[in-house]
Design a protein around this motif. Structure first.
Motif, PDB file in Angstrom:
ATOM      1  N   TYR B 141      91.537  47.420  91.554  1.00  0.00           N
ATOM      2  CA  TYR B 141      90.255  47.402  92.271  1.00  0.00           C
ATOM      3  C   TYR B 141      89.257  48.099  91.370  1.00  0.00           C
ATOM      4  O   TYR B 141      89.639  48.911  90.508  1.00  0.00           O
ATOM      5  CB  TYR B 141      90.354  48.141  93.616  1.00  0.00           C
ATOM      6  CG  TYR B 141      90.784  49.563  93.458  1.00  0.00           C
ATOM      7  CD1 TYR B 141      92.139  49.894  93.450  1.00  0.00           C
ATOM      8  CD2 TYR B 141      89.853  50.586  93.283  1.00  0.00           C
ATOM      9  CE1 TYR B 141      92.552  51.195  93.267  1.00  0.00           C
ATOM     10  CE2 TYR B 141      90.253  51.886  93.097  1.00  0.00           C
ATOM     11  CZ  TYR B 141      91.602  52.189  93.093  1.00  0.00           C
ATOM     12  OH  TYR B 141      92.009  53.472  92.909  1.00  0.00           O
ATOM     13  N   THR B 149      79.605  55.344  91.758  1.00  0.00           N
ATOM     14  CA  THR B 149      80.100  56.732  91.880  1.00  0.00           C
ATOM     15  C   THR B 149      80.342  57.101  93.333  1.00  0.00           C
ATOM     16  O   THR B 149      81.164  57.970  93.624  1.00  0.00           O
ATOM     17  CB  THR B 149      79.105  57.748  91.288  1.00  0.00           C
ATOM     18  OG1 THR B 149      77.812  57.473  91.787  1.00  0.00           O
ATOM     19  CG2 THR B 149      79.086  57.695  89.785  1.00  0.00           C
ATOM     20  N   LEU B 150      79.635  56.419  94.249  1.00  0.00           N
ATOM     21  CA  LEU B 150      79.860  56.694  95.662  1.00  0.00           C
ATOM     22  C   LEU B 150      81.067  55.926  96.178  1.00  0.00           C
ATOM     23  O   LEU B 150      81.798  56.409  97.042  1.00  0.00           O
ATOM     24  CB  LEU B 150      78.629  56.294  96.493  1.00  0.00           C
ATOM     25  CG  LEU B 150      77.423  57.203  96.430  1.00  0.00           C
ATOM     26  CD1 LEU B 150      76.533  56.889  95.248  1.00  0.00           C
ATOM     27  CD2 LEU B 150      76.599  57.073  97.689  1.00  0.00           C
ATOM     28  N   ILE B 151      81.276  54.718  95.631  1.00  0.00           N
ATOM     29  CA  ILE B 151      82.306  53.834  96.166  1.00  0.00           C
ATOM     30  C   ILE B 151      83.692  54.138  95.609  1.00  0.00           C
ATOM     31  O   ILE B 151      84.686  54.137  96.343  1.00  0.00           O
ATOM     32  CB  ILE B 151      81.926  52.364  95.871  1.00  0.00           C
ATOM     33  CG1 ILE B 151      80.644  51.992  96.618  1.00  0.00           C
ATOM     34  CG2 ILE B 151      83.044  51.415  96.232  1.00  0.00           C
ATOM     35  CD1 ILE B 151      80.065  50.658  96.231  1.00  0.00           C
ATOM     36  N   MET B 152      83.784  54.381  94.306  1.00  0.00           N
ATOM     37  CA  MET B 152      85.104  54.531  93.648  1.00  0.00           C
ATOM     38  C   MET B 152      86.016  55.561  94.290  1.00  0.00           C
ATOM     39  O   MET B 152      87.186  55.264  94.530  1.00  0.00           O
ATOM     40  CB  MET B 152      84.950  54.848  92.155  1.00  0.00           C
ATOM     41  CG  MET B 152      85.007  53.643  91.257  1.00  0.00           C
ATOM     42  SD  MET B 152      86.213  52.423  91.718  1.00  0.00           S
ATOM     43  CE  MET B 152      87.355  52.501  90.386  1.00  0.00           C
ATOM     44  N   PRO B 153      85.542  56.803  94.594  1.00  0.00           N
ATOM     45  CA  PRO B 153      86.475  57.780  95.181  1.00  0.00           C
ATOM     46  C   PRO B 153      87.064  57.297  96.500  1.00  0.00           C
ATOM     47  O   PRO B 153      88.239  57.548  96.788  1.00  0.00           O
ATOM     48  CB  PRO B 153      85.609  59.022  95.417  1.00  0.00           C
ATOM     49  CG  PRO B 153      84.412  58.847  94.606  1.00  0.00           C
ATOM     50  CD  PRO B 153      84.195  57.396  94.427  1.00  0.00           C
ATOM     51  N   PHE B 154      86.268  56.589  97.303  1.00  0.00           N
ATOM     52  CA  PHE B 154      86.774  56.110  98.573  1.00  0.00           C
ATOM     53  C   PHE B 154      87.799  55.010  98.363  1.00  0.00           C
ATOM     54  O   PHE B 154      88.831  54.979  99.049  1.00  0.00           O
ATOM     55  CB  PHE B 154      85.619  55.615  99.453  1.00  0.00           C
ATOM     56  CG  PHE B 154      86.055  55.241 100.831  1.00  0.00           C
ATOM     57  CD1 PHE B 154      85.920  53.944 101.295  1.00  0.00           C
ATOM     58  CD2 PHE B 154      86.622  56.187 101.660  1.00  0.00           C
ATOM     59  CE1 PHE B 154      86.334  53.599 102.563  1.00  0.00           C
ATOM     60  CE2 PHE B 154      87.046  55.855 102.931  1.00  0.00           C
ATOM     61  CZ  PHE B 154      86.892  54.553 103.384  1.00  0.00           C
ATOM     62  N   ASP B 156      89.718  54.765  95.743  1.00  0.00           N
ATOM     63  CA  ASP B 156      90.900  55.495  95.261  1.00  0.00           C
ATOM     64  C   ASP B 156      91.727  55.999  96.428  1.00  0.00           C
ATOM     65  O   ASP B 156      92.943  55.896  96.455  1.00  0.00           O
ATOM     66  CB  ASP B 156      90.491  56.734  94.446  1.00  0.00           C
ATOM     67  CG  ASP B 156      89.995  56.381  93.068  1.00  0.00           C
ATOM     68  OD1 ASP B 156      89.234  57.187  92.497  1.00  0.00           O
ATOM     69  OD2 ASP B 156      90.364  55.307  92.568  1.00  0.00           O
ATOM     70  N   ASN B 157      91.012  56.587  97.394  1.00  0.00           N
ATOM     71  CA  ASN B 157      91.677  57.177  98.544  1.00  0.00           C
ATOM     72  C   ASN B 157      92.372  56.127  99.397  1.00  0.00           C
ATOM     73  O   ASN B 157      93.485  56.337  99.885  1.00  0.00           O
ATOM     74  CB  ASN B 157      90.626  57.931  99.372  1.00  0.00           C
ATOM     75  CG  ASN B 157      91.230  58.660 100.534  1.00  0.00           C
ATOM     76  OD1 ASN B 157      91.285  58.148 101.636  1.00  0.00           O
ATOM     77  ND2 ASN B 157      91.708  59.877 100.285  1.00  0.00           N
TER      78      ASN B 157
END
Lengths: 189, 223
Positions: B141, B149-154, B156-157
Motif C-alpha cells: 500500500y 504524511t497524514l495518510i501513511m501512518p494510519f 501502517d496501523n
C-alpha cells in the motif's frame, strides 16, 4: 535543519469522557544522532494538570522550570491549584514576553478543570493558543499525528479506549518520522 | 559576483493526495479531484488517475502539467509495446517503464509523485510507489502527495505490512476484502480532507480486479 527539528519530538493530547490523555515519544536526539531513549517530555504541574513541551529540549526544560516557579507562587498566594485555562493563559503570556527572541518550544497543555471537565490546548512558540475539543498535536511528527488522530479519534471515549487510541496514534505516527520514536509515555487522567 | 538565480520557476504544485492498496485479487487506486495553485482552487473536478494498460492504473499528484506529459509519454510507449509484442504490458513491466521514464529526466525532473496500482501476471494486486526521479519499490500500500504524511501512518496501523527484509519473504498484500479496502480508502480521505487544505472536493476510487475495472466517487468537504 530548522531549530525546531534539532532534538525531535512528538506530542499529542486527546479528550475522552471525563478524562484526558497526553502522550509523547521518548527520543532525545542531536540532529540525526540519538542521545537518549527515555527522555521525559511531559511534566506534572499539579495532579490534574500536565504540560508537554515539544521542540528544542533546552528551551523546554528552562520554560518548565519557570512555569513550576510561577505555579508554586500562585499556590502560595491563592492557596489552591491553578485551573488549566488559567495556566494556559500564563504559558501564553510567558511565551509572548519573548516575542522577538522566542523559546523554541510548542507546548501542549492538558488538564481537568471545574467538575473534572477535560481541557486541552496547544500553542505556537510565541503563545498563540489553539483550544480544541478533540485532540491537539505538536512536534516534528505533527503532520503524521494529525492524520492518525483524525482517523482514529471518537468523541467521549472511556479511559481504556482513549489509552489504546492515543497509543496507537502516537506509535503509528512516530514510525514515519525519523526524529521521534523509541517508545512513548502516556499519562491518562 | 554571486550566481544569478532565475526569477521564475518552471514548476508549480497543484496539490492533492493519492492512495493505492493491493489485495489478494484486487487493487484499489484512489485520488482526490481537487486541483489548486497556492491558496486558490483551480477546479474541483480534475482526475489524477490514468489507466496506462489493461491492468495498470497510475495516480499522480504534484505538478499536473508534468503529470499530463508523463501520461502521454507512457501511453505512447505502451502503444509501441503493443505493436511490437502483440500483448498488453504487465503491471511490473509498466512499473519499470515508469521508473526509467522518470530517471530519463533526472536533471530536469517530472514534478510528479506517483503510485502505480494493478494486477500482476498471477492476478494478485500490486502497488508500486515512486519518488520524482524514478526510485521505486513494490509495496502492499502507499500514498503520495500533500496528504501522504497524514495518510501513511494510519495505513501502517491498519494494514501492518510485513517488513520486506523478513525471510522467508512474506506477502505484502493485505488480507482485507475489496469492500473493506474501499471503506478504508474513504475513511482515509475523509480524515486527510479535514487537516490538509489541498485535499478535498471528491475522491475518485478505481478498483481493478479479475472482472475488470470499476470506478466510484465519494464527496468530500469542499472547504
Amino acid at each position: 535543519m530548522s531549530i525546531f527539528e534539532y532534538n525531535g519530538s512528538a506530542v499529542v493530547a486527546m479528550v475522552g469522557k471525563n478524562c484526558f490523555a497526553i502522550a509523547s515519544d521518548r527520543r532525545l536526539g542531536v540532529q540525526l544522532q540519538t542521545i537518549a531513549t527515555d527522555f521525559q517530555r511531559i511534566s506534572k504541574i499539579h495532579d490534574k494538570l500536565f504540560i508537554a513541551l515539544s521542540g528544542l529540549a533546552t528551551d523546554a526544560q528552562t520554560l518548565y522550570q519557570r512555569l513550576v516557579f510561577r505555579h508554586k507562587l500562585y499556590q502560595l498566594r491563592e492557596e489552591r491549584d491553578m485551573k488549566p485555562e488559567t495556566f494556559a493563559s500564563l504559558v501564553s503570556a510567558l511565551l509572548y514576553e519573548k516575542r522577538f527572541g522566542p523559546y523554541f518550544c510548542q507546548p501542549v497543555i492538558a488538564g481537568l478543570g471545574d467538575e473534572d471537565k477535560p481541557f486541552i490546548c496547544t500553542m505556537d512558540c510565541i503563545g498563540a493558543k489553539e483550544l480544541a475539543k478533540d485532540f491537539v498535536v505538536s512536534g516534528t511528527a505533527s503532520e503524521s499525528l494529525y492524520g492518525a488522530c483524525e482517523a482514529m479519534f471518537k468523541p467521549d471515549m472511556e479511559p481504556e479506549d482513549l489509552f489504546e487510541t492515543i497509543s496507537q496514534a502516537l506509535l503509528a505516527s512516530v514510525d514515519r518520522d525519523c526524529l521521534s520514536g523509541w517508545g512513548g509515555h502516556v499519562y491518562l487522567v | 559576483m554571486t550566481k544569478q538565480h532565475a526569477n521564475w520557476s518552471p514548476y508549480d504544485n497543484n496539490g492533492g493526495s493519492c492512495v493505492a492498496i493491493a489485495g489478494a485479487d484486487y487493487c484499489v487506486i484512489a485520488a482526490d479531484t481537487r486541483m489548486s495553485t497556492g491558496y486558490n482552487i483551480l477546479t474541483r473536478d480534475y482526475s489524477k488517475i490514468s489507466q496506462l494498460a489493461d491492468k495498470s492504473v497510475m495516480a499522480s499528484s504534484g505538478f499536473q502539467a508534468d503529470v499530463k506529459a508523463l501520461q502521454k509519454v507512457l501511453s505512447a510507449r505502451h502503444l509501441i509495446y503493443q505493436h511490437q509484442h502483440n500483448k498488453q504490458m504487465s503491471c511490473p513491466a509498466m512499473a519499470q517503464l515508469l521508473s526509467n521514464t522518470l530517471y530519463y529526466k533526472r536533471f530536469f525532473p517530472y514534478y510528479a509523485f506517483n503510485v502505480l496500482g494493478g494486477l500482476d501476471s498471477e492476478g494478485k494486486g500490486c502497488v508500486f510507489t515512486y519518488d520524482a526521479v524514478g526510485s521505486y519499490e513494490r509495496v502492499g500500500y502507499s500514498s503520495q502527495g500533500s496528504g501522504s504524511t497524514l495518510i501513511m501512518p494510519f495505513l501502517d496501523n491498519q494494514l501492518k505490512s510485513p517488513s520486506p527484509l523478513l525471510l522467508p519473504a512474506k506477502d505484502a498484500v493485505t488480507p482485507l476484502s475489496e469492500a473493506e479496502a474501499v471503506d478504508l480508502v474513504k475513511t482515509v480521505f475523509a480524515s486527510a480532507t479535514e487537516r490538509d487544505i489541498y485535499t478535498g472536493d471528491k475522491v475518485e476510487i478505481v478498483i481493478l480486479n479479475a472482472s475488470g475495472i470499476r470506478r466510484e466517487y465519494m464527496d468530500l468537504r469542499k472547504d
